[in-house]
Motif scaffolding. Structure first.
Motif, short mmCIF file in Angstrom:
data_model
loop_
_atom_site.label_atom_id
_atom_site.label_comp_id
_atom_site.label_asym_id
_atom_site.label_seq_id
_atom_site.Cartn_x
_atom_site.Cartn_y
_atom_site.Cartn_z
N THR A 1 36.39 44.97 48.90
CA THR A 1 37.21 43.79 49.16
C THR A 1 36.98 42.76 48.04
OG1 THR A 1 35.54 42.56 50.37
CG2 THR A 1 36.80 44.17 51.64
N THR A 2 37.73 41.69 48.08
CA THR A 2 37.50 40.62 47.09
C THR A 2 36.12 39.99 47.34
OG1 THR A 2 38.84 39.28 48.54
CG2 THR A 2 39.87 40.01 46.52
N ASP A 3 35.60 40.10 48.56
CA ASP A 3 34.24 39.61 48.81
C ASP A 3 33.20 40.48 48.09
OD1 ASP A 3 34.62 37.28 50.33
OD2 ASP A 3 34.87 38.40 52.19
N HIS A 4 33.51 41.76 47.85
CA HIS A 4 32.61 42.60 47.07
C HIS A 4 32.77 42.29 45.57
CE1 HIS A 4 33.21 45.11 50.72
NE2 HIS A 4 32.02 45.59 50.47
N GLY B 1 28.89 42.95 45.08
CA GLY B 1 28.85 43.71 46.33
C GLY B 1 29.43 45.12 46.20
N VAL B 2 29.84 45.51 45.00
CA VAL B 2 30.52 46.81 44.86
C VAL B 2 29.55 47.97 45.09
CG1 VAL B 2 31.63 48.34 43.19
CG2 VAL B 2 32.29 45.93 43.30
N TRP C 1 36.51 48.05 28.69
CA TRP C 1 36.09 48.84 29.85
C TRP C 1 37.14 48.80 30.96
CZ3 TRP C 1 35.35 45.89 34.28
CH2 TRP C 1 35.06 44.53 34.11
N VAL C 2 37.07 49.81 31.81
CA VAL C 2 37.95 49.85 32.98
C VAL C 2 37.08 49.93 34.24
CG1 VAL C 2 39.76 51.09 31.70
CG2 VAL C 2 38.15 52.38 33.10
N ALA C 3 37.68 49.58 35.37
CA ALA C 3 37.01 49.74 36.65
C ALA C 3 37.81 50.76 37.46
CB ALA C 3 36.97 48.41 37.39
N VAL C 4 37.12 51.51 38.30
CA VAL C 4 37.82 52.50 39.13
C VAL C 4 37.60 52.14 40.60
CG1 VAL C 4 38.02 54.95 39.72
CG2 VAL C 4 37.55 54.28 37.37
N GLY C 5 38.70 52.10 41.34
CA GLY C 5 38.61 51.70 42.76
C GLY C 5 39.07 52.81 43.68
N ASP C 6 38.72 52.66 44.93
CA ASP C 6 39.11 53.64 45.95
C ASP C 6 40.43 53.17 46.60
OD1 ASP C 6 38.89 55.65 47.91
OD2 ASP C 6 36.72 55.50 47.93
N THR C 7 40.56 53.28 47.91
CA THR C 7 41.82 52.85 48.55
C THR C 7 41.79 51.36 48.91
OG1 THR C 7 40.92 53.62 50.62
CG2 THR C 7 42.48 55.07 49.57
N ASN C 8 42.97 50.73 48.88
CA ASN C 8 43.14 49.33 49.26
C ASN C 8 42.20 48.42 48.48
OD1 ASN C 8 44.71 47.62 50.83
ND2 ASN C 8 43.24 47.51 52.50
N PHE C 9 42.03 48.73 47.23
CA PHE C 9 41.10 47.99 46.37
C PHE C 9 41.52 46.51 46.33
CE2 PHE C 9 39.44 46.64 42.19
CZ PHE C 9 38.11 47.01 42.34
N GLY C 10 40.57 45.61 46.55
CA GLY C 10 40.87 44.17 46.50
C GLY C 10 41.41 43.62 47.80
N GLU C 11 41.15 44.34 48.90
CA GLU C 11 41.56 43.87 50.23
C GLU C 11 40.96 42.48 50.48
OE1 GLU C 11 40.06 46.66 53.10
OE2 GLU C 11 40.08 45.21 54.72
N GLY C 12 41.67 41.67 51.27
CA GLY C 12 41.07 40.40 51.71
C GLY C 12 41.70 39.19 51.07
N SER C 13 40.86 38.44 50.40
CA SER C 13 41.22 37.09 49.97
C SER C 13 42.24 37.06 48.83
CB SER C 13 39.93 36.41 49.53
OG SER C 13 40.15 35.51 48.50
N SER C 14 42.82 35.87 48.65
CA SER C 14 43.78 35.65 47.56
C SER C 14 43.08 35.22 46.28
CB SER C 14 44.75 34.55 47.98
OG SER C 14 44.03 33.32 48.05
#
Ligand code: MIC
Ligand code: SF4
Length: 762
Positions: A571-574, A598-599, A637-650
């Motif tokens: 999430t954006t909290d991570h 938090g990642v 560099w790049v980042a790799v995310g799983d599903t719904n990456f960046g869920e949560g805050s604006s």
């Protein structure tokens, strides 16, 4: 279309007539009945639809809209205003407001906490206030209330279009407004006079029938829906409620439901206009608006044909029978882990959740209305009549000064205090981690229950071992009396009594004499603020002016390192935690030190860490330190995310910080809407794997080339090469969702660069 909002009765009538005329015009072109969300979107289009746009392919076409208002809060607002300042515009183009709610810490209660916040955050508050004065924005002082509650009371307009730099902006959907949470970049576009560029949403219809009974509350409607939709189910959609059950819910109850729609990822949620909204507008002294809306009700609901055959007009249809809805409780760690209260005992036993509750908290923008406090107070009164008090620390947050004063007069605040409640400031407080927890249980795994909307690990107290559960305010209050997570307050005998069972709470929806609406804490700007100076101290560690991001050069697209590969929920909290980091939201370099803390990285065992692949023998380091090193050595560099990456805050910080540290692209299985837009705005390329399983082929020491970006085009896949450390390579295809405008942002290096370039050219 006139972008300012009317002020008197005649103007409101004209507003709705213009609304109606625009809807009719579009309806003729589209030749079909319209849902409510479609009507509001069409009434706010920047230009009439052209031939090409006409099918309005949901999820595929982008439109430009004119929002009528922008709401910002004190932590996202800092970055939004810093960006607005760099556009060199003299004044904002639409009505706007800034609300001081997120920075106030919860320590000892409102009496001490509010003055302490004013002292600790003086520099930021002064910056926000002078910027508001200069650029023509309403400033709401600390203590005036939580952004969404204040907007609902003072600024929400049925049928209007609002954007807010906070994901819970859809709260105003409880009053029939189309209210969308956005990042600061989107807000700046609109404040500078530009449109909101939005993907035409898919539509989810939720039919409500029956009527809530006893303990069941609006919170249970959204908790049930969370279980049905999950945290991704609303992505790219507007959720539209309809059906006979809607009219039994108060406007603030409806707002609870639309507010928490942020948790299933919807662009927004909204209700049709009805008597309950009329009553709320009158209770908040907006009789003229109420009258005008009442007369034009047909504009403020879906067409009859839609209501008669909803399956034909919504992409997905769900039904909830309010009469049979049980109180629900969700959690821990995700708001879609939903179950009826009757199933909680078993869940506690099976999952071995700590049964002793450590704290109970009511409030947050989701559940802090007069009615919410009234229902909680109804429980508290029953308890104190029996000589009972909360068995755990119990915190109470009113949503605004209006709610507080009105609830105080009704005796609710005293009733909650008598049960042991500690009154906190009218602010976010523990909901956003501004909670100085002192109880012993916080040290290890422990359970807390709140009426808030988010329960990501570490969210409330910064401790990922705390298990956070969510329920209605009345249920949380009752659970505080039992002190156990597994209790069922509907049926079980109250502890300390022989045979007393709580009765279902009853409370007024609104006070008969209306809400206290003295607008305490609102500072309106002068008509001309041009002589005002907005001061940023050169050595400040709270605020810093922004430097433009340079567009990526061709060489930055080859040989990119993979900073991390996120495993599971991110999430954006991570990505950019809140709590103590909130104080640096106006200082990009400082807050960059919290990036990705938090990642959960699949390449290492400790959250927030990774391997510097240029130093493979070194132990794992903090991801933000590695990113700084790569940046210093100009290694993209790049980042790799799983599903719904960046869920949560604006919070756009979750995109700006990686961009600042040298990130060029994020590859993920899927993205949450606001975060994906924030990445685009910052100049980072968000890509999704065409085959979700391609995620698996990326390893710690791989290097990535992104090909063909000079010819980047809408709906055309992007090719990438993953070069593995053993010399082999995988050639993958990725998708992107950039519109032509967003591709222009990308080439400019950011949307802000594009905006300033356009302004300079005009
Ligand atoms: C939240 O609830 O997470 C916040 C704090 O209100 C955020 C905004 C922010 O990060 O400042 C949101 O929901 O957008
Ligand atoms: Fe504030 Fe919590 Fe609402 Fe976010 S969800 S605006 S932190 S009360």
């Amino acid at each position: 279309m006139d972008k300012a909002l009317p002020t008197n009765k005649q103007d409101w009538t004209a507003f709705y007539q213009q609304f109606d005329a625009r809807v009719r015009q579009h309806k003729q072109q589209l030749k079909r009945p319209l849902t409510l969300a479609e009507k509001i979107l069409l009434a706010h289009m920047q230009q009439p639809l052209d031939e090409e746009d006409r099918p309005l392919r949901r999820g595929r076409c982008y439109v430009n809209l004119w929002p009528r208002r922008v709401a910002m809060q004190d932590v996202t607002g800092q970055m939004a205003l810093l960006q607005f300042m760099s556009t060199q515009q003299p004044r904002v183009a639409v009505p706007a407001s800034v609300h001081c709610d997120h920075l106030i810490e919860a320590r000892a209660g409102v009496q001490a906490d509010l003055p302490a916040a004013c002292k600790n955050h003086e520099e930021v508050y002064t910056f926000l206030k002078t910027a508001c004065q200069k650029y023509g924005i309403d400033f709401w002082e600390p203590g005036s209330g939580i952004i969404h509650q204040v907007v609902l009371e003072h600024a929400a307009v049925p049928g209007g279009l609002l954007i807010g730099t906070d994901s819970h902006t859809p709260n105003a959907g409880g009053l029939g407004m189309l209210a969308i949470g956005v990042g600061g970049g989107d807000a700046v576009d609109v404040l500078a006079g530009g449109p909101l560029n939005l993907a035409w949403p898919r539509l989810i219809g939720v039919q409500l029938t029956g009527q809530l009974q006893g303990w069941s509350s609006p919170k249970d409607v959204i908790l049930k829906l969370m279980g049905l939709l999950g945290v991704r189910g609303g992505t790219g959609c507007i959720v539209e409620f309809f059906g006979s059950g809607c009219s039994s819910l108060s406007a603030t109850g409806k707002a609870t439901i639309t507010n928490m729609g942020a948790e299933h990822g919807a662009t927004t949620s909204l209700f049709p206009y009805d008597e309950a909204m009329n009553n709320y507008l009158c209770a908040t002294q907006r009789h003229e608006l109420a009258q005008a809306a009442q007369q034009m009700q047909h504009c403020l609901r879906a067409d009859d044909e839609v209501l008669q055959d909803p399956a034909n007009y919504y992409d997905q249809l769900l039904c909830i029978d309010l009469s049979n809805l049980e109180p629900h409780i969700v959690g821990p760690h995700s708001p879609d882990l939903s179950r009826p209260i009757t199933a909680m005992q078993q869940a506690v036993a099976q999952q071995q959740y700590p049964d002793t509750l450590a704290a109970a908290l009511i409030g947050s923008c989701t559940n802090s209305s007069y009615e919410d406090l009234g229902r909680a107070a109804a429980i508290a009164k029953q308890a104190t009549a029996l000589g009972l008090r909360a068995k755990v620390p119990f915190y109470v947050t009113p949503g605004s000064q209006s709610v507080y004063e009105t609830a105080q007069q009704a005796g609710y605040i005293d009733a909650l205090k008598a049960m042991g409640g500690v009154l906190l400031s009218n602010a976010c407080g523990p909901c956003i981690g501004q909670w100085h927890r002192t109880d012993q249980q916080a040290a290890g795994p422990n359970s807390i229950v709140s009426s808030y909307n988010r329960n990501f690990p570490g969210r409330n107290d910064g401790k990922s071992h705390t298990l956070s559960f969510l329920a209605s305010p009345e249920m949380v209050t009752a659970m505080a009396l039992f002190g156990r997570l597994s209790c069922n307050p509907l049926q079980q005998t109250l502890p300390g009594t022989t045979n007393k069972v709580l009765q279902p709470p009853q409370a007024d929806v609104l006070p008969t004499t209306g809400m206290h609406m003295n607008a305490q804490g609102r500072v309106t700007p002068p008509a001309d603020g041009s002589s005002i100076t907005v001061h940023i101290a050169p050595n400040s560690n709270r605020l810093a002016s922004l430097a433009a991001f340079a567009p990526c050069s061709d060489s930055q697209w080859s040989n990119c390192c993979v900073l991390f590969k996120a495993k599971g929920k991110c999430t954006t909290d991570h990505i950019s935690p809140a709590g103590k980091w909130l104080q640096y939201r106006g200082h990009l370099d400082k807050i960059a030190d919290n990036t990705y803390l938090g990642v959960v990285n699949s390449f290492t065992t400790t959250a927030g860490t990774g391997i510097d692949i240029t130093q493979p023998n070194e132990p794992a380091q903090l991801l933000c330190s590695i990113a700084r090193r790569y940046k210093a050595r100009q290694i993209p560099w790049v980042a790799v995310g799983d599903t719904n990456f960046g869920e949560g805050s604006s919070r756009e910080h979750a995109a700006m910080q990686p961009r600042y540290l040298g990130c060029v692209a994020v590859l993920a299985r899927s993205f949450a809407r606001i975060h994906e837009t924030n990445l685009k705005k910052s100049g980072i390329l968000p890509l999704t794997f065409t085959q979700e399983s391609d995620y698996n082929c990326i390893g710690t020491f791989d290097r990535i080339d992104v090909l063909g970006l000079d010819t980047l085009a809408t709906s055309q896949p992007v090719r990438i090469v993953v070069r593995h450390s053993d010399g082999s390579a995988d050639h993958l295809q990725c998708n992107h969702t950039l519109s032509p405008l967003q591709i222009a942002w990308f080439h400019a290096g950011s949307s802000l660069n594009y905006l300033t370039r356009q302004a300079a050219a005009s």
